[in-house]
Design an enzyme around this catalytic site. Structure first.
Site, PDB file in Angstrom:
ATOM      1  N   ARG A  77       0.660  -1.200   0.006  1.00 31.67           N
ATOM      2  CA  ARG A  77      -0.095  -0.020   0.060  1.00 31.67           C
ATOM      3  C   ARG A  77       0.980   1.247  -0.126  1.00 31.67           C
ATOM      4  NH1 ARG A  77      -4.796   0.614   4.037  1.00 31.67           N
ATOM      5  NH2 ARG A  77      -3.574  -0.542   5.420  1.00 31.67           N
ATOM      6  N   HIS A 121     -19.767   9.922   0.920  1.00 33.30           N
ATOM      7  CA  HIS A 121     -20.360   8.381   1.443  1.00 33.30           C
ATOM      8  C   HIS A 121     -21.778   8.380   1.139  1.00 33.30           C
ATOM      9  CE1 HIS A 121     -20.104   4.573   3.413  1.00 33.30           C
ATOM     10  NE2 HIS A 121     -21.313   5.128   4.183  1.00 33.30           N
ATOM     11  N   VAL A 156     -12.257   3.605   8.264  1.00 28.34           N
ATOM     12  CA  VAL A 156     -13.249   3.652   7.073  1.00 28.34           C
ATOM     13  C   VAL A 156     -14.416   4.722   7.093  1.00 28.34           C
ATOM     14  CG1 VAL A 156     -14.526   2.414   5.566  1.00 28.34           C
ATOM     15  CG2 VAL A 156     -12.227   1.481   6.406  1.00 28.34           C
TER      16      VAL A 156
HETATM   17  C1  GRF Z   1     -21.007   7.073  -4.616  1.00 28.25           C
HETATM   18  O1  GRF Z   1     -22.379   6.438  -4.021  1.00 28.25           O
HETATM   19  C2  GRF Z   1     -20.155   7.588  -3.542  1.00 28.25           C
HETATM   20  O2  GRF Z   1     -21.114   8.208  -2.684  1.00 28.25           O
HETATM   21  C3  GRF Z   1     -19.794   6.260  -3.130  1.00 28.25           C
HETATM   22  O3  GRF Z   1     -19.422   5.486  -4.271  1.00 28.25           O
HETATM   23  C4  GRF Z   1     -20.090   6.054  -5.269  1.00 28.25           C
HETATM   24  C5  GRF Z   1     -19.475   6.335  -6.448  1.00 28.25           C
HETATM   25  O4  GRF Z   1     -20.202   6.763  -7.477  1.00 28.25           O
HETATM   26  N1  GRF Z   1     -18.402   6.600  -2.405  1.00 28.25           N
HETATM   27  P1  GRF Z   1     -19.668   7.558  -9.019  1.00 28.25           P
HETATM   28  O5  GRF Z   1     -18.342   6.662  -9.092  1.00 28.25           O
HETATM   29  O6  GRF Z   1     -19.571   8.989  -8.285  1.00 28.25           O
HETATM   30  O7  GRF Z   1     -20.950   7.609  -9.837  1.00 28.25           O
END
Ligand code: GRF
Length: 225
Positions: A77, A121, A156
């Protein structure tokens, strides 16, 4: 009180958007940043997969892209993040916006970017961190669900919350219909929250982020309807 991000000068903050897939939130940030009055410009879209669909969207918009294949750094990582950091440095990046970036970052990387690293999120944190948030919200029977933009701390989906938007959970919802309702709010919330950060309006007090008010907008952390 500490300021999360201090703009270097009167210019726009230089942002990298990190993606792993579709990139619809990235597209929302690009659309917002197309306005010269927006306080941030997207100088780099970085993906950890060459096949991330959002890369095409970024290229079509004329934004620089980079791929650092996480697959090439199995079990390393730190090496993966060093390669990412090199790209961020090369583009003079000041703020990093995670947008569906599916790699967990090390404590070292997170601390080095603290206050300048944001994530979106798809739940009202601290409820439902992790994956499959819409399925879990339905299973829990919550009446309100939504999305959160937060500064990233180690752990996370943890860190001081910048903004949240709530949506109702309807009786006939399935995970797809609920996800679509939340996603529409994500696309409004992320550009707003990133603008606050880029403009130097976010302060940290204890574990909380405060947005310094600028008329009505500063008080409006939930942009519904
Ligand atoms: C979104 O729902 C975001 O909140 C989550 O992953 C998804 C990504 O969707 N972290 P996108 O790639 O932005 O369309």
């Amino acid at each position: 009180m500490q300021q999360a991000f201090v703009p270097a000068g009167p210019g726009r903050a230089r942002v990298a958007v990190l993606i792993s897939g579709r990139g619809s939130n990235m597209a929302a940030l690009l659309a917002a940043a197309a306005d010269p009055a927006y306080p941030a410009e997207v100088v780099l879209v970085l993906a950890n997969k060459a096949g991330a669909a959002g890369l095409e969207t970024a290229r079509a918009a004329g934004v620089a892209t980079a791929v650092v294949e996480s697959r090439g750094f199995k079990g390393d990582r730190a090496g993966f993040e060093a390669a990412m950091q090199a790209e961020l440095d090369r583009h003079g990046v000041e703020l990093v916006a995670l947008a569906g970036f599916m790699r967990v970052l090390t404590e070292g990387f997170v601390f080095s970017w603290f206050g300048r690293l944001v994530n979106i999120h798809p739940s009202l944190l601290p409820s439902f961190p992790g994956l499959e948030t819409h399925e879990r919200a339905l299973a829990a029977g919550v009446r309100l669900h939504g999305c959160t933009v937060h500064l990233v701390s180690p752990g996370v989906d943890e860190g001081p919350i910048l903004a949240q938007a709530a949506v109702p959970v309807l009786a006939d919802d399935d995970a797809d219909s609920l996800a679509a309702r939340v996603l529409a709010q994500e696309h409004r919330l992320y550009p707003a929250a990133l603008a606050w950060l880029a403009a130097g309006r976010v302060r940290l007090e204890g574990g909380r982020a405060l947005v310094v008010a600028d008329g009505a907008q500063g008080a409006l952390a939930n942009p519904l309807p």
